[in-house]
Write a protein that holds these residues in place. Structure first.
Motif, PDB file in Angstrom:
ATOM      1  N   THR A  24       1.464   4.743  -2.753  1.00 29.80           N
ATOM      2  CA  THR A  24       0.961   5.925  -2.217  1.00 29.80           C
ATOM      3  C   THR A  24       2.201   7.038  -2.106  1.00 29.80           C
ATOM      4  O   THR A  24       1.893   7.859  -2.637  1.00 29.80           O
ATOM      5  CB  THR A  24       0.635   5.667  -0.605  1.00 29.80           C
ATOM      6  N   PHE A  70      -8.074   6.136   3.293  1.00 24.79           N
ATOM      7  CA  PHE A  70      -9.409   5.547   3.705  1.00 24.79           C
ATOM      8  C   PHE A  70      -8.964   4.600   4.944  1.00 24.79           C
ATOM      9  O   PHE A  70      -9.572   4.711   6.035  1.00 24.79           O
ATOM     10  CB  PHE A  70     -10.106   4.717   2.705  1.00 24.79           C
ATOM     11  N   ILE A  71      -8.113   3.583   4.709  1.00 26.84           N
ATOM     12  CA  ILE A  71      -7.613   2.666   5.876  1.00 26.84           C
ATOM     13  C   ILE A  71      -7.334   3.479   7.176  1.00 26.84           C
ATOM     14  O   ILE A  71      -7.487   3.309   8.277  1.00 26.84           O
ATOM     15  CB  ILE A  71      -6.482   1.871   5.517  1.00 26.84           C
ATOM     16  N   PHE A  82      -5.852   5.101  -6.925  1.00 24.72           N
ATOM     17  CA  PHE A  82      -6.647   4.179  -6.097  1.00 24.72           C
ATOM     18  C   PHE A  82      -6.024   3.726  -4.763  1.00 24.72           C
ATOM     19  O   PHE A  82      -6.755   3.713  -3.952  1.00 24.72           O
ATOM     20  CB  PHE A  82      -7.277   3.081  -6.964  1.00 24.72           C
ATOM     21  N   ILE A  83      -4.863   3.349  -4.936  1.00 24.62           N
ATOM     22  CA  ILE A  83      -4.159   2.791  -3.908  1.00 24.62           C
ATOM     23  C   ILE A  83      -4.007   3.663  -2.844  1.00 24.62           C
ATOM     24  O   ILE A  83      -4.095   3.613  -1.691  1.00 24.62           O
ATOM     25  CB  ILE A  83      -2.854   1.997  -4.088  1.00 24.62           C
ATOM     26  N   THR A  84      -3.603   4.718  -3.328  1.00 22.08           N
ATOM     27  CA  THR A  84      -3.333   6.049  -2.281  1.00 22.08           C
ATOM     28  C   THR A  84      -4.741   6.566  -1.387  1.00 22.08           C
ATOM     29  O   THR A  84      -4.757   6.596  -0.334  1.00 22.08           O
ATOM     30  CB  THR A  84      -2.986   7.398  -2.980  1.00 22.08           C
ATOM     31  N   CYS A  85      -5.682   6.505  -2.393  1.00 23.22           N
ATOM     32  CA  CYS A  85      -7.130   6.746  -1.742  1.00 23.22           C
ATOM     33  C   CYS A  85      -7.351   5.544  -0.873  1.00 23.22           C
ATOM     34  O   CYS A  85      -8.070   6.055   0.550  1.00 23.22           O
ATOM     35  CB  CYS A  85      -8.199   6.726  -2.760  1.00 23.22           C
ATOM     36  N   LEU A  86      -7.036   4.487  -0.963  1.00 27.37           N
ATOM     37  CA  LEU A  86      -7.311   3.209   0.047  1.00 27.37           C
ATOM     38  C   LEU A  86      -6.583   3.640   1.137  1.00 27.37           C
ATOM     39  O   LEU A  86      -6.979   3.239   2.261  1.00 27.37           O
ATOM     40  CB  LEU A  86      -6.819   1.887  -0.966  1.00 27.37           C
ATOM     41  N   CYS A  87      -5.488   3.886   0.968  1.00 25.66           N
ATOM     42  CA  CYS A  87      -4.422   4.109   2.078  1.00 25.66           C
ATOM     43  C   CYS A  87      -5.080   5.254   2.895  1.00 25.66           C
ATOM     44  O   CYS A  87      -4.967   4.907   4.172  1.00 25.66           O
ATOM     45  CB  CYS A  87      -3.074   4.569   1.477  1.00 25.66           C
ATOM     46  N   ILE A 113       0.755  -1.382  -0.052  1.00 25.60           N
ATOM     47  CA  ILE A 113       0.006   0.117  -0.133  1.00 25.60           C
ATOM     48  C   ILE A 113       1.010   1.370   0.084  1.00 25.60           C
ATOM     49  O   ILE A 113       0.580   2.323  -0.477  1.00 25.60           O
ATOM     50  CB  ILE A 113      -1.135   0.007   1.245  1.00 25.60           C
TER      51      ILE A 113
END
Lengths: 305, 360, 272
Positions: free
Chosen positions: A110, C22-23, C15-20, A106
């Protein structure tokens, strides 16, 4: 060129004569209240336990023996390998490794995404990633516990939308602990990789693409090898605290997810009350961490050559 | 001696480990003199300046300021101030606070400080900028603040470490006369460090040319330019044609030499020379004149090579033989009618004092 | 036809940044929302209310939490202040001390509290205090906090100092300032943003600490994290969520503050 002649970066002699006086307070405080205690802890790990905490000043290898061997209830059976504690250590290493990999999966995209924004939006993204790092770790772990409880908001949401019928059993599992560790230390992964990408010159990538390299090949063969020190730093910053973590396994896990941190805590604050054994476990944990750090230092100095 | 020298260095030496940055430097600088240390980067001039300021300890030797030994004093005990190459203006202080800093440190009263600061601000013409921070000033203005700050306490000696190097060409030329004016008006002795010979020649009363930690020559600008002491100085200051030669005959002041290529040339020298010694003859390109016809007087014969137009002048390459060539520089205004072509046979007129003999 | 591509753009990274994010934020936001829940049950939503905030300040446990908060604040302020002073001195000694024998050992010692796992530091400190019969209480917590705050304060301060050219100190000395005045009038103000960041980092780390405090606090003495931990062990109650929300907002305030100070510091640096 003569030492510093003509450059503004010459060494000022203003504070040079008093450097040891300036360093002395930090040496004394950390030396007396941390380095010395660690040495004392090493000594304690070779002493005899006193019930209800404390030690008797009699040298013995009992603590390390207890860690490795099972000699039966009365201690006179032939020694067998005791898997109880070894498996706790192995589980800790496994959990910490898992959390590190999760953070990397992740964290790298990012960091990459943030590093490639323009100057104005970059600051905002970076701010958003840093804020959780400043929020109390206990509060974050408690929040995670609240979220993934059997009757918590996550399960309720999943039941309401019809994805599941009975609540997911998340809490008190290895997965919950790993999630907790991942959640605790994710910013530690993002920041060093981001810093390395900030120094990375993207014309390398452009040159590679000019020389017919496909996109993902550029990432694998050009960018990642160059920013590797940042990635390793991030992995260590996640792995090391995960290994000795206490809050995530304690709050999100149960008896079956015991990690080193909980084992040690139990010897001093909990029911076990075995100080030499706690000291020995701490020494083993410390040795593990030192091995990782020395490996890292070696890798770093190799990079610089 | 009645008047003490402002500063005298006696056998000053500086080692950094095995490396000797300054070896055995001795010279005196007179009161109210504009003295320049000139040399290529790495020659030790900045190190020497830092020893005078007190930022570096001397490894050996004495430094005297108006007769007082100062080499063991820390910088804050020496009445010597420095204008730093990057100015080192304190970024958190205003122009006024920067200029008044030394006076505050010396314990002056507030009103005295204000008076002196106002005087200094007027001197460097920064009246409108007194409350600005350094980052709000242009490079030239920062330079003036640095000067005012260093001169506020009326030091006995002002050290300037390549202070003009950060400015653009036009501003640099303006600041030269400005510096000269400030030095005259205040009567403070200046030691100016630079690698720019034009700066050194145009401002200094005297110049010390340095190379690899040693002083090569000390003299006023025309002495340094016209009568260099050795091959390094001749080569470093201005342009020079350097020809290997051997002395054949000495006739009073005239030294008659034979060049490697066989020609005979009459030269002068400041060194004591004997027949048979070998050395270098230095001829400045602008002291040679190209003629198309043979004439009476000293000349060398050659073929015209490349010519390069450089604005006011044109520079010619004259081939004396296969290996030896000379550079000649002539003003374009004196070159009107005659037409010089590549390969033309020409004669180079050499005035009596144009050739300067240097012992190796 | 393949399209031209941008080497700075990879599909899915956004998408992964937003997921990051979000988590990172989802659990915190959930707790914030539920802290305003009027219901006694932490699960069921019973409408908006500030009752749990009232509970934090005036409820049954409020005295306990107030005392713990007070302890936390005092300890964090003192630990961060002392650590900042010690770390500032150490930074100057290290960065401006030239090369000396044992320099890397010195750096190792200063960063030791970061390298040693927290739980190990906790054990070692407890054993040490018990061996010298040091009474466990606020003072023992303070000492332990000073130790681990030093490297955290040291990092931003020394980083700032490394970016400051030595010629400022030379200029000050040249203009008749002695060593102390050089530090006080010139070096410290220029180092200012680094010193403040160091202080804030130390302050937060001290406020944050649970493991070490838990070991060396002694019976009856609580800081906010240990008090919250003790309460959570009996189950997450709504007042804990309200308290957590308050602490969270305080942290966000501090990070914003340090962010703006850092920006100002960068402005100061562009002096050319």
């Amino acid at each position: 060129m003569a030492a510093g002649a003509g450059s503004g970066r010459t060494m000022s002699s203003t504070f040079l004569p008093v450097r040891f006086w300036l360093l002395m307070p930090s040496w004394l405080i950390i030396g007396f209240f941390l380095a010395l205690p660690v040495l004392l802890m090493l000594v304690y790990s070779f002493l005899t336990k006193e019930f209800r905490g404390g030690v008797i000043w009699e040298p013995t290898l009992a603590a390390y023996d207890q860690f490795l061997f099972d000699r039966g209830l009365f201690g006179d059976d032939p020694p067998q390998i005791e898997w109880k504690y070894i498996s706790i250590f192995l589980r800790s290493i496994f959990q910490a490794t898992g959390a590190t990999i999760l953070c990397l999966i992740i964290g790298f995209p990012t960091a990459f995404f943030i590093a490639t924004r323009n100057e104005n939006t970059k600051v905002i993204w970076l701010f958003l990633v840093t804020v959780p790092y400043w929020v109390n770790l206990l509060i974050r772990t408690v929040s995670m516990k609240f979220l993934i409880r059997d009757s918590g908001p996550l399960n309720e949401l999943l039941i309401t939308i019809g994805a599941i019928e009975t609540p997911l059993k998340l809490i008190n599992t290895n997965f919950a602990v790993q999630l907790g560790l991942f959640y605790s230390y994710l910013p530690f992964m993002v920041l060093p990789i981001y810093a390395a990408l900030e120094r990375y010159n993207f014309t390398f990538s452009e040159a590679a693409s000019d020389l017919y390299a496909p996109k993902w090949t550029i990432l694998r063969q050009i960018l990642i090898p160059i920013i590797k020190p940042g990635i390793i730093a991030g992995c260590i910053l996640v792995f090391v605290p995960s290994l000795g973590a206490f809050l995530a396994p304690d709050l999100l896990g149960g008896a079956k997810t015991f990690m080193i941190g909980s084992l040690i805590e139990d010897q001093f604050k909990g029911n076990a009350g075995n100080w030499p054994f706690g000291a020995a476990s701490s020494m083993i944990l410390l040795s593990l961490v030192m091995i990782v750090l020395i490996y890292y230092a070696r890798a770093q100095s190799k990079e610089q050559v | 001696m009645a008047i003490k020298d402002a500063i005298s260095l006696e056998g000053v030496r500086k080692d950094f480990g095995d490396f000797t940055a300054i070896s055995n430097v001795t010279f005196d600088i007179a009161d109210n003199e504009f003295f320049t240390l000139l040399g290529p980067s790495g020659c030790g001039k900045t190190t020497l300046l830092r020893m005078i300021a007190g930022f570096e300890e001397t490894s050996a030797g004495k430094i005297k300021l108006y007769g007082d030994i100062i080499e063991n004093l820390p910088p804050n005990k020496r009445p010597i101030n420095t204008v730093f190459q990057n100015y080192a203006l304190f970024p958190h202080m205003t122009v006024k606070e920067n200029i008044g800093f030394s006076l505050k440190m010396l314990g002056w009263s507030k009103s005295d400080i204000n008076d002196r600061v106002a005087e200094m601000v007027a001197m460097v013409k920064l009246e409108e900028f007194t409350d600005r921070k350094p980052s709000q000033l242009s490079g030239g203005q920062q330079q003036r603040v640095a000067l005012a700050r260093a001169m506020a306490s009326k030091p006995k000696l002002l050290l300037l470490d390549e202070p003009l190097s950060a400015l653009d060409l036009k501003l640099r030329k303006e600041m030269r006369s400005e510096l000269k004016r400030l030095q005259r008006d205040t009567g403070i002795t200046f030691i100016f460090v630079t690698h720019d010979q034009e700066e050194a020649l145009s401002m200094s009363d005297r110049i010390a040319v340095m190379s690899s930690g040693k002083v090569q020559q000390i003299g006023n600008p025309s002495e340094i330019y016209d009568t260099p002491a050795n091959r390094f100085v001749a080569d470093f200051i201005g342009e020079a044609n350097l020809l290997n030669a051997t002395i054949q005959k000495i006739d009073g002041e005239k030294i008659i030499c034979r060049l490697q290529s066989g020609q005979i040339l009459t030269s002068k020298s400041s060194s004591k020379v004997n027949v048979g010694q070998s050395g270098t003859i230095s001829i400045r390109p602008e002291k040679l004149i190209i003629k198309k016809q043979n004439f009476k007087g000293q000349y060398l014969e050659g073929k015209l090579g490349q010519s390069t137009y450089i604005g006011t002048d044109t520079q010619f390459e004259i081939l004396l033989d296969k290996e030896l060539s000379l550079t000649v520089r002539m003003q374009n205004s004196s070159l009107t009618s005659e037409n010089y072509k590549n390969g033309d046979q020409v004669f180079l007129s050499i005035a009596d004092d144009a050739a300067w003999f240097l012992l190796d | 036809m393949e399209k031209a591509f941008n080497v700075k753009q990879y599909n899915g990274f956004y998408f992964i940044t937003c997921l990051c994010l979000f988590i990172l934020y989802a659990p915190l936001l959930i707790v914030m929302i539920y802290s305003f829940n009027d219901s006694l049950s932490i699960t069921r939503w019973g409408g908006m209310s500030l009752r749990w905030y009232y509970e934090v300040f005036y409820g049954l446990e409020s005295e306990k939490f107030k005392l713990a908060a007070w302890n936390s604040l005092i300890i964090a302020l003192m630990a961060a202040t002392i650590a900042t002073i010690v770390a500032t001195a150490a930074s100057i000694g290290m960065v401006r001390g030239g090369h000396f024998k044992g320099k890397s050992a010195s750096f190792g010692l200063i960063s030791l509290p970061i390298m040693v796992p927290e739980i190990v530091t906790a054990v070692a400190t407890l054993i040490f205090f018990s061996a010298i019969s040091f009474k466990l209480g606020v003072l023992s917590i303070l000492v332990a906090h000073i130790v681990f705050c030093i490297p955290f304060a040291y990092l931003p301060i020394s980083a700032r100092l490394q970016g400051i050219e030595a010629s400022y100190e030379e200029a000050a000395q040249d203009l008749y300032a002695n060593r102390w005045k050089t530090f006080w009038h010139v070096l410290m103000p220029i180092m200012g943003p680094g010193i403040i960041s160091g202080f804030l980092l130390g302050f937060i780390i001290s406020l944050d600490d649970f493991i070490i405090t838990n070991f060396v606090k002694g019976a009856g003495v609580e800081t906010l994290p240990t008090a919250i931990f003790g309460a959570v062990k009996q189950g997450i109650k709504p007042n804990i969520m309200a308290l957590s929300t308050l602490l969270l907002l305080f942290s966000v305030f501090l990070v914003t503050l340090s962010y703006f100070i850092g920006r100002k510091g960068n402005n100061l640096k562009t002096n050319k």
